[in-house]
Design a protein around this motif. Structure first.
Motif, PDB file in Angstrom:
ATOM      1  N   TYR B  19     -29.085  24.337 -39.948  1.00 33.99           N
ATOM      2  CA  TYR B  19     -29.246  22.933 -39.568  1.00 33.99           C
ATOM      3  C   TYR B  19     -27.911  22.204 -39.672  1.00 33.99           C
ATOM      4  N   PHE B  20     -27.259  22.361 -40.815  1.00 33.53           N
ATOM      5  CA  PHE B  20     -25.987  21.657 -41.001  1.00 33.53           C
ATOM      6  C   PHE B  20     -24.924  22.161 -40.033  1.00 33.53           C
ATOM      7  N   ALA B  21     -24.904  23.453 -39.823  1.00 31.30           N
ATOM      8  CA  ALA B  21     -23.912  24.024 -38.904  1.00 31.30           C
ATOM      9  C   ALA B  21     -24.072  23.414 -37.519  1.00 31.30           C
ATOM     10  N   LEU B  22     -25.293  23.353 -37.032  1.00 31.38           N
ATOM     11  CA  LEU B  22     -25.527  22.841 -35.685  1.00 31.38           C
ATOM     12  C   LEU B  22     -25.248  21.343 -35.609  1.00 31.38           C
ATOM     13  N   VAL B  23     -25.715  20.598 -36.618  1.00 29.49           N
ATOM     14  CA  VAL B  23     -25.530  19.145 -36.581  1.00 29.49           C
ATOM     15  C   VAL B  23     -24.037  18.785 -36.641  1.00 29.49           C
ATOM     16  N   LEU B  24     -23.303  19.452 -37.519  1.00 29.57           N
ATOM     17  CA  LEU B  24     -21.886  19.107 -37.667  1.00 29.57           C
ATOM     18  C   LEU B  24     -21.072  19.537 -36.447  1.00 29.57           C
ATOM     19  N   PHE B  25     -21.368  20.744 -35.962  1.00 31.46           N
ATOM     20  CA  PHE B  25     -20.664  21.194 -34.766  1.00 31.46           C
ATOM     21  C   PHE B  25     -21.034  20.296 -33.584  1.00 31.46           C
ATOM     22  N   GLY B  26     -22.291  19.896 -33.554  1.00 27.71           N
ATOM     23  CA  GLY B  26     -22.738  18.969 -32.506  1.00 27.71           C
ATOM     24  C   GLY B  26     -21.961  17.672 -32.570  1.00 27.71           C
ATOM     25  N   TRP B  27     -21.811  17.158 -33.786  1.00 27.34           N
ATOM     26  CA  TRP B  27     -21.104  15.889 -33.920  1.00 27.34           C
ATOM     27  C   TRP B  27     -19.649  16.032 -33.452  1.00 27.34           C
ATOM     28  N   MET B  28     -19.026  17.163 -33.819  1.00 23.41           N
ATOM     29  CA  MET B  28     -17.641  17.391 -33.380  1.00 23.41           C
ATOM     30  C   MET B  28     -17.539  17.348 -31.866  1.00 23.41           C
ATOM     31  N   ASN B  29     -18.535  17.922 -31.216  1.00 18.77           N
ATOM     32  CA  ASN B  29     -18.484  17.967 -29.760  1.00 18.77           C
ATOM     33  C   ASN B  29     -18.748  16.605 -29.134  1.00 18.77           C
ATOM     34  N   ILE B  30     -19.573  15.812 -29.792  1.00 19.48           N
ATOM     35  CA  ILE B  30     -19.761  14.446 -29.290  1.00 19.48           C
ATOM     36  C   ILE B  30     -18.445  13.688 -29.425  1.00 19.48           C
ATOM     37  N   TYR B  31     -17.787  13.890 -30.569  1.00 19.83           N
ATOM     38  CA  TYR B  31     -16.493  13.249 -30.786  1.00 19.83           C
ATOM     39  C   TYR B  31     -15.531  13.643 -29.674  1.00 19.83           C
ATOM     40  N   ALA B  32     -15.519  14.927 -29.353  1.00 19.37           N
ATOM     41  CA  ALA B  32     -14.604  15.405 -28.313  1.00 19.37           C
ATOM     42  C   ALA B  32     -14.998  14.885 -26.932  1.00 19.37           C
ATOM     43  N   VAL B  34     -16.499  12.120 -26.042  1.00 23.60           N
ATOM     44  CA  VAL B  34     -16.226  10.712 -25.759  1.00 23.60           C
ATOM     45  C   VAL B  34     -14.902  10.284 -26.382  1.00 23.60           C
ATOM     46  N   TYR B  35     -14.095  11.276 -26.760  1.00 24.96           N
ATOM     47  CA  TYR B  35     -12.840  11.006 -27.439  1.00 24.96           C
ATOM     48  C   TYR B  35     -11.996  10.030 -26.644  1.00 24.96           C
ATOM     49  N   ASN B  36     -11.409   9.155 -27.387  1.00 24.58           N
ATOM     50  CA  ASN B  36     -10.705   8.054 -26.763  1.00 24.58           C
ATOM     51  C   ASN B  36      -9.539   7.707 -27.673  1.00 24.58           C
ATOM     52  N   GLU B  37      -8.355   7.733 -27.103  1.00 24.03           N
ATOM     53  CA  GLU B  37      -7.148   7.495 -27.899  1.00 24.03           C
ATOM     54  C   GLU B  37      -7.208   6.192 -28.702  1.00 24.03           C
ATOM     55  N   ASP B  38      -7.885   5.217 -28.109  1.00 29.56           N
ATOM     56  CA  ASP B  38      -7.887   3.895 -28.752  1.00 29.56           C
ATOM     57  C   ASP B  38      -8.857   3.815 -29.933  1.00 29.56           C
ATOM     58  N   GLN B  47     -18.310   3.430 -30.971  1.00 23.62           N
ATOM     59  CA  GLN B  47     -18.271   4.656 -30.193  1.00 23.62           C
ATOM     60  C   GLN B  47     -19.475   5.518 -30.530  1.00 23.62           C
ATOM     61  N   GLN B  48     -19.771   6.424 -29.611  1.00 26.82           N
ATOM     62  CA  GLN B  48     -20.953   7.266 -29.813  1.00 26.82           C
ATOM     63  C   GLN B  48     -20.858   8.121 -31.062  1.00 26.82           C
ATOM     64  N   TYR B  49     -19.622   8.605 -31.353  1.00 28.59           N
ATOM     65  CA  TYR B  49     -19.528   9.468 -32.535  1.00 28.59           C
ATOM     66  C   TYR B  49     -19.725   8.677 -33.813  1.00 28.59           C
ATOM     67  N   GLY B  50     -19.317   7.407 -33.785  1.00 24.18           N
ATOM     68  CA  GLY B  50     -19.571   6.556 -34.940  1.00 24.18           C
ATOM     69  C   GLY B  50     -21.067   6.357 -35.137  1.00 24.18           C
ATOM     70  N   LYS B  51     -21.728   6.060 -34.039  1.00 22.83           N
ATOM     71  CA  LYS B  51     -23.175   5.849 -34.116  1.00 22.83           C
ATOM     72  C   LYS B  51     -23.891   7.129 -34.540  1.00 22.83           C
ATOM     73  N   GLN B  52     -23.432   8.239 -33.958  1.00 22.49           N
ATOM     74  CA  GLN B  52     -24.081   9.506 -34.289  1.00 22.49           C
ATOM     75  C   GLN B  52     -23.946   9.808 -35.782  1.00 22.49           C
ATOM     76  N   LEU B  53     -22.824   9.355 -36.359  1.00 20.10           N
ATOM     77  CA  LEU B  53     -22.624   9.546 -37.787  1.00 20.10           C
ATOM     78  C   LEU B  53     -23.708   8.804 -38.574  1.00 20.10           C
ATOM     79  N   ILE B  54     -24.025   7.616 -38.089  1.00 18.98           N
ATOM     80  CA  ILE B  54     -25.118   6.859 -38.719  1.00 18.98           C
ATOM     81  C   ILE B  54     -26.427   7.632 -38.587  1.00 18.98           C
TER      82      ILE B  54
END
Lengths: 608, 420
Positions: B19-32, B34-38, B47-54
Motif C-alpha cells: 500500500y505504502f509503496a504504491l501510494v508514495l510512488f503514485g504521489w511521486m508521479n503526480i508530482y512529476a 504536474v511539475y512546475n518550476e514555479d 498544486q495537485q501534489y500538494g492536495k494529494q499530500l493532504i
C-alpha cells in the motif's frame, strides 16, 4: 466451511487470470518501450523544435570604409503544418493582406513539403505588419516568425561587381549539406566568390515546447545548441566615389570602365553599362525584377561588360606589340618605318591616316601608325631568328600572354571571360600547317583580327606598362574580416617576359599621345598622363571607342581602360571618360566641367 | 493461538508495505506529471501534489480509524453503509455538480466528493454480508437475483450520473460470484460475449456466424457425446451467438453514445485520427514508448511535463510512470499490483470467516478491474474508459475509497485469529 472448501481451487484460476493480464501488459510494455522506436521519434517530434538562427551576412565596404552593402532585418512568416490548429482565417488573411484561397493554397503547399518541417508561408513581411502580427501570433498555432536579413545598398552602385543573393536551388541543397531549402546564397559577383566568408555559420537552437507550442526551454540546457556566427565583413578595393562617378559618366552608353591601382592590382572601379539598381534584386522583389532585367534584350543590363564583353583591342594593342617587338629584338628605340597612308606588302594593304613619315618607336605610339606596327609584327613573326613563322608566332604569343591576355585571371571575380589570343593550332587549321606567315595574320599587329580582350585585361595591360613590367592579379577584395586576412594570390608579383628597360619608350610614346597625339584633347594639364586610343572594329555597326590610360607618368596611381560601344574613334568618348576618371581619382576635383557635362549628357544608346 | 491485543497485532505487513509503496510512488508521479518550476514545494497546496499530500495524510487517518474500530462493526453495519451510499448516489443526481459531463460530485468547500467511489466498498460489504449468510447458495435463483440487485442498483445509479467507468466496475464481482460457486460458464460467457462484440464490429457478420457454427459443429462431433441434449445445447449456443452478433450493430448504434463508439472504433483500428479521439491514446503510447528501457528519469519526462498527455495525473498517470521510469519501472508497478492482488487472494483463502473471504475477493476484483482497464487503456489495448489507477491517480475520493476498501480488509484479516 461449506463453500470455502468446495471451490478453493478456483482461486488458482482467478490468480491465473490476474497473472495473464499482468503478463500481457508487460509484453505490451516491452513492445512499445523497448522493441519499437517510432514512439521515441514521435515524442521528439512532439516536444523538440529546431530553430535555425540565421547569422548576419558579412557587410561589404569600399576601400575607404564606406559602406557598400548592409543588412536589413526582414521577417519571414513560417508555418509548421502539423501544429496548425483552428484559427481565425479571416483575421489572419486580413493581417497579411491575402485572401482565403491563397491561404489555403499556401498551407497545402507547406503540407505537401512536410507536416513536421517548417516552411516559409510569407516572405519578408513588412515591419508594420510584423509588429501587428507579433501581437496576435499566440492565436495562430504552428506559425512563427523567422528573422533574417536582406541586403541593403546605401549607394546603389556597382551592381555587377557586388552581385546579389538569392535562394539556393535544389541542386545546391543536394551538393552542400550546409544549405537548406529556402536559405540564401551568393549568386553572382563577390556575393558569390566570397560566399563562404560572407555567409557566416548558421546556429541551431533546440527548444522544447509544450502541447500549446509554447517554448519551455532549451533541450538539455542547450547542450546541443550552436550559436550563429556572423559572416566576415569584406573591405573591397573599390573607391565608392570613383565607382559612382564612373557609372554617371557611362550612363546612357554601352560599355565599361575598369580602373586598377597598378602597384597592387586593386580594382578601384569597375563599371558596366547599362546597369541596374542592386536594390531591385533584393528579397521578394528579386524574382520579378530579375526576369524583367533578363528580358531587357535591348540593354542587357545583367551583362557585366567589364568581365564578359570581349573586344578586339585595336590600336591600344600597339603598346604591347612595341614592347614585345623590342624584347624579340626586331625593333628598338631608333627603329623607323615609313608609312605612305598605310602598309603595303605582298598584295596586302593596311591603311593609315596622314602623319609625318618615317616615325620612330615613340612617335609610332604617339601617332598610332598602322604601317609601323605591321612592319614590326611582320618582323617578329617571320624574321626574329626563329626557325619558322610558327615558332616566331609562339614566341610572340607567350610574350603577349605574360601580360595577362588570353585567359582568365585567378582572381576573385565571377563570370569572367577568357578573351582570346589565337593559338598557332588555330591558324594551322584555318590556313593549313606551314601555310601562314606574319603577313597572313598581320591584323594582330594593330589589335584586330582574332585577338580579343576583356576590359579588365585591357586595364591590366595598362597597369603592366605603368609598372614597367609586372602586375598583381586584379582583385576586388582587400581584406577579409576585421583581422585583415589577405589572399596570398594577390600579393604575388607577375612579371612579364618583356624586360623592364623596354618600357620607357612606350611610356614616353603614351605620354606624347596625351601631350600631342591622338589623345591630346583628353589631356589634363598638371598631371603627366600616358594613354593610348583604340578603335575596335565592329562588323555589326559603328566601331567601339577604346582608351587606356594611366597616370601620373612616374609612379602611377591609376590605370584605366574605357570602352564605349558604337561611339567610333577612341579619342571622342573613351579618352575623355578615362581622363575624367583619373582626374577624379587623383585630384578629387574636376577642372573640365564642359567635358564632364558632355560625357554625362552624351546618349549613345541609340547608336548602332 | 494469538489473539489480537493491540491494533497492530496480526496485521499483514506485506500488504501494508505494498500500500505504502504504491501510494508514495503514485504521489511521486503526480508530482512529476504536474511539475512546475514555479511551484516546486511539495507542500504547495495550490498544486495537485500538494492536495494529494493532504489526501494521503487523511487516508492514513482513515486507515488508523478503521484499524481501531472493532472488526465486527463492518459486517454488522454492512447494509447500513450500503443504504447510505446508495442514498447519496441518488442524491448526487439531484443536488450534485457536473464535472466534465458527469453529474457525480458533491462540492464541499474547495473539495469535491464523488459518492460513486464509496459505492465500491459499500457494495463489497453488502455482497460479502449477504453471501456469507447461512443457507445461502449462489446456485439458487433467488440468491442470484438478490446479489444481482446489490450490483445492478449502484451500477445503474452511476450510469445515470454519466460515469460509465465507475459504473461498469461492478461487473468485476463476477469473480467473487465465481469463487463462491457460480458456474464457470458465466465467466466464460462474459469473456465470450466481449470477444464476439469486438469481432462483430471487425468481421462481416455472416462470416463470423459461419465460423461460430463451424467451430460448434466441430466441437460437437469431435469432443461432445452425441446426445440429443448436447445437440440442443450447441444449437442454442449457435443461435444465441448469432442473435448477439446481429444485435451488436443495434447496441453499437443505438445504445452506446457517440464518444463511446469513437473510442471503440479507435481501439479496433477503424478510425485513424491522431488529433481526434485517438489523440489521447496515441499521446499516451508515445509518452510510455519514449521512456525506453530505463526511462528518462524523475522529472525528466517531456511528454507528460509539457501536457501532451491529457488527464496525466488521473486516468493517464501510467504515462508518467512509463515515460520517466521506463520499462523497468513500469514492470515493477505491474508486479506490485499483481503481488498485491495475489496476496489478497491468498490471504482471503486462509480466512475462517466467509465474510472476510468474500470481502477479500471483492477487493481483489475491484483492484484488478481498475488496474486492467486503466493500464490497458494507457497502453492502447482497451478502449478509453475514465477510471483511476488505484493508489496512483490523483484524487481524494478515489484514494479514500481504496484506502477504506483496503484497510477494512487488513482489519478483518488481522481479526481472523480471534474467530473460532
Amino acid at each position: 466451511m461449506r463453500i470455502n472448501t468446495r471451490h478453493q481451487d478456483r482461486s488458482y484460476i482467478i490468480i491465473a487470470i490476474f497473472a495473464f493480464v499482468a503478463v500481457v501488459f508487460i509484453l505490451r510494455l516491452f513492445y512499445i518501450q523497448v522493441l519499437v522506436d517510432k514512439y521515441k521519434l514521435s515524442a521528439e517530434n512532439n516536444v523538440l523544435r529546431y530553430v535555425t538562427i540565421y547569422p548576419d551576412r558579412g557587410l561589404i565596404f569600399d576601400r575607404n570604409g564606406k559602406s557598400l552593402v548592409e543588412n536589413e532585418a526582414s521577417y519571414d512568416l513560417m508555418v509548421t503544418p502539423r501544429h496548425v490548429s483552428e484559427l481565425d482565417t479571416l483575421e489572419f488573411c486580413d493581417l497579411l493582406g491575402i485572401d482565403t484561397a491563397a491561404f489555403n493554397k499556401r498551407l497545402t503547399e507547406a503540407k505537401n513539403y512536410s507536416m513536421y518541417k517548417s516552411s516559409v508561408f510569407e516572405k519578408e513581411i513588412p515591419k508594420e505588419v510584423y509588429a501587428r502580427f507579433q501581437e496576435k501570433l499566440y492565436k495562430y498555432n504552428g506559425f512563427y516568425i523567422q528573422r533574417r536579413t536582406v541586403r541593403r545598398y546605401p549607394h546603389n552602385i556597382a551592381p555587377h561587381l557586388l552581385g546579389y543573393i538569392g535562394e539556393v536551388n535544389a541542386s545546391i541543397v543536394e551538393k552542400d549539406k550546409y544549405y537548406k531549402s529556402g536559405d540564401y546564397i551568393g549568386i553572382s559577383g563577390i556575393e558569390k566568390t566570397y560566399e563562404k566568408y560572407l555567409r557566416g555559420r548558421k546556429g541551431l537552437r533546440i527548444m522544447m515546447v509544450d502541447v500549446f507550442n509554447r517554448e519551455k526551454g532549451h533541450y538539455k540546457e542547450g547542450r546541443y545548441d550552436t550559436i550563429a556566427l556572423s559572416g566576415f565583413n569584406l573591405t573591397t578595393t573599390i573607391d565608392a566615389i570613383l565607382q559612382e562617378y564612373g557609372e554617371k559618366l557611362m550612363q546612357n552608353k554601352k560599355g565599361s570602365i575598369v580602373a586598377i591601382e597598378p602597384a597592387t592590382g586593386e580594382i578601384l572601379a569597375m563599371v558596366s553599362s547599362p546597369a541596374y539598381n542592386p536594390s531591385d534584386l533584393v528579397g521578394r522583389k528579386l524574382r520579378e525584377n530579375f526576369s524583367k532585367l533578363q528580358n531587357d534584350t535591348a540593354r542587357i543590363p545583367l551583362y557585366n561588360r567589364a568581365l564578359q564583353a570581349q573586344y578586339p583591342p585595336g590600336s591600344t594593342f600597339k603598346t604591347i606589340n612595341a614592347l614585345v617587338g623590342q624584347q624579340m629584338g626586331v625593333i628598338n628605340i631608333n627603329t623607323r618605318f615609313g608609312c605612305a597612308h598605310g602598309f603595303t606588302a605582298g598584295g596586302l594593304h593596311v591603311g593609315c591616316h596622314g602623319h609625318a613619315s618615317p616615325l620612330n618607336l615613340v612617335q609610332s605610339i604617339q601617332h598610332s601608325c598602322n604601317a609601323w606596327y605591321c612592319n614590326a609584327f611582320w618582323a617578329m613573326i617571320d624574321r626574329s631568328g626563329y626557325k619558322n613563322s610558327h615558332d616566331g608566332f609562339v614566341a610572340w604569343r607567350n610574350h603577349i600572354m605574360s601580360f595577362g591576355f588570353g585567359k582568365k585571371f585567378d582572381d576573385d571575380l565571377s563570370n569572367e571571360y577568357n578573351g582570346n589570343i589565337p593559338t598557332p593550332e588555330y591558324y594551322d587549321k584555318y590556313h593549313g600547317a606551314g601555310r601562314w606567315k606574319g603577313l597572313t595574320i598581320i591584323s594582330l599587329s594593330i589589335g584586330q583580327g582574332e585577338v580579343l580582350v576583356t576590359p579588365l585585361q585591357l586595364a591590366n595591360g595598362a597597369a603592366v606598362i605603368a609598372n614597367r613590367g609586372y602586375y598583381y592579379i586584379p582583385h576586388v577584395v582587400k581584406r577579409i574580416g576585421d583581422k585583415g586576412f589577405v589572399d596570398p594570390r594577390f600579393i604575388e608579383k607577375h612579371v612579364t617576359t618583356v624586360e623592364s628597360k623596354y618600357y620607357d619608350p612606350v611610356v614616353e610614346g603614351m605620354n606624347l599621345v596625351m601631350e600631342a597625339g591622338t589623345g591630346h584633347r583628353a589631356n589634363l594639364k598638371g598631371i603627366p598622363m600616358c594613354g593610348k586610343t583604340g578603335t575596335a572594329q565592329n562588323p555589326h555597326g559603328k566601331d567601339h571607342s577604346i582608351f587606356v590610360l594611366f597616370a601620373p607618368m612616374d609612379n602611377p596611381k591609376i590605370a584605366v581602360s574605357v570602352i564605349v560601344e558604337n561611339s567610333g574613334f577612341g579619342a571622342t568618348w573613351a579618352a575623355p571618360i578615362a581622363s575624367l576618371m583619373v582626374e577624379k581619382y587623383l585630384t578629387d576635383t574636376i577642372t573640365r566641367p564642359d567635358m564632364e557635362k558632355r560625357m554625362f549628357e552624351g546618349n549613345l544608346m541609340g547608336a548602332k | 493461538m494469538r489473539e489480537q491485543r493491540t491494533i497492530f497485532d496480526n496485521i499483514d505487513w506485506q500488504l501494508v508495505f505494498l500500500y505504502f509503496a504504491l501510494v508514495l510512488f503514485g504521489w511521486m508521479n503526480i508530482y512529476a506529471a504536474v511539475y512546475n518550476e514555479d511551484h516546486k514545494s511539495i507542500f504547495d497546496f495550490s498544486q495537485q501534489y500538494g492536495k494529494q499530500l493532504i489526501w494521503i495524510v487523511t487516508s492514513l487517518v482513515l486507515a488508523l480509524i478503521i484499524l481501531i474500530t472493532d472488526a465486527k462493526f463492518y459486517s454488522a453495519f454492512a447494509y447500513v453503509f450500503f443504504g447510505l451510499v446508495m442514498f447519496s448516489l441518488v442524491a448526487v443526481l439531484v443536488i450534485g455538480n457536473k464535472t466534465s459531463g458527469a453529474q457525480s460530485w458533491f462540492e464541499i468547500g474547495a473539495f469535491k466528493i464523488q459518492p460513486a467511489e464509496f459505492a465500491k466498498f459499500a457494495t463489497n460489504l453488502a455482497v460479502a454480508k449477504y453471501l456469507s449468510m447461512q443457507n445461502i447458495n449462489i446456485r439458487q435463483f433467488r440468491t442470484k437475483v438478490v446479489v444481482g440487485s446489490f450490483l445492478i442498483f449502484p451500477l445503474l445509479a452511476i450510469l445515470l450520473q454519466n460515469d460509465t467507468g465507475s459504473a461498469i466496475v461492478f461487473v468485476c464481482f463476477v469473480f467473487v460470484l465465481y469463487r463462491e460457486g457460480l458456474s464457470g460458464s458465466v465467466l466464460l460467457m462474459g469473456v465470450g460475449l466481449a470477444f464476439l462484440f469486438f469481432m462483430a464490429l471487425l468481421v462481416e457478420k455472416f462470416v463470423l456466424i459461419g465460423v461460430i457454427a463451424g467451430v460448434s459443429a466441430l466441437v460437437y462431433y469431435l469432443v461432445m457425446k452425441k446426445t440429443r441434449k448436447n445437440l440442443i445445447i450447441i444449437s442454442a449456443i449457435v443461435v444465441g451467438a448469432s442473435g448477439f452478433v446481429y444485435s451488436v450493430d443495434k447496441i453499437f448504434t443505438d445504445v452506446l453514445e457517440s464518444h463511446q463508439k469513437d473510442r471503440i472504433n479507435v481501439l479496433i483500428g477503424k478510425e485513424v485520427d491522431p488529433k481526434g479521439v485517438g489523440y489521447n491514446v496515441n499521446q499516451s503510447k508515445i509518452a510510455i514508448g519514449s521512456g525506453g528501457f530505463m526511462g528518462k528519469g524523475f522529472l525528466q519526462g517531456t511528454q507528460t511535463k509539457y501536457d501532451f498527455v491529457p488527464e496525466q495525473s488521473t486516468d493517464f498517470i501510467f504515462c508518467t510512470i512509463g515515460e520517466e521510469w521506463g520499462f523497468v519501472g513500469s514492470t515493477i508497478v505491474v508486479f506490485l499490483f499483481l503481488w498485491m492482488m495475489v496476496r489478497i487472494i491468498i490471504i482471503s483463502e486462509r480466512q475462517r470467516s466467509d465474510f472476510t473471504r468474500i470481502y477479500g475477493y471483492g477487493l481483489a476484483s475491484i483492484l484488478f478491474f481498475h488496474f486492467t482497464i486503466n493500464v490497458g487503456m494507457a497502453l492502447g489495448i482497451l478502449p478509453v474508459i475514465g477510471i483511476p489507477l488505484p493508489f496512483f491517480s490523483y484524487g481524494g475520493s478515489s484514494l479514500w475509497s481504496f484506502t477504506i476498501l483496503f484497510f477494512i480488509f487488513i482489519k478483518l484479516d488481522s481479526y481472523r485469529l480471534n474467530l473460532l
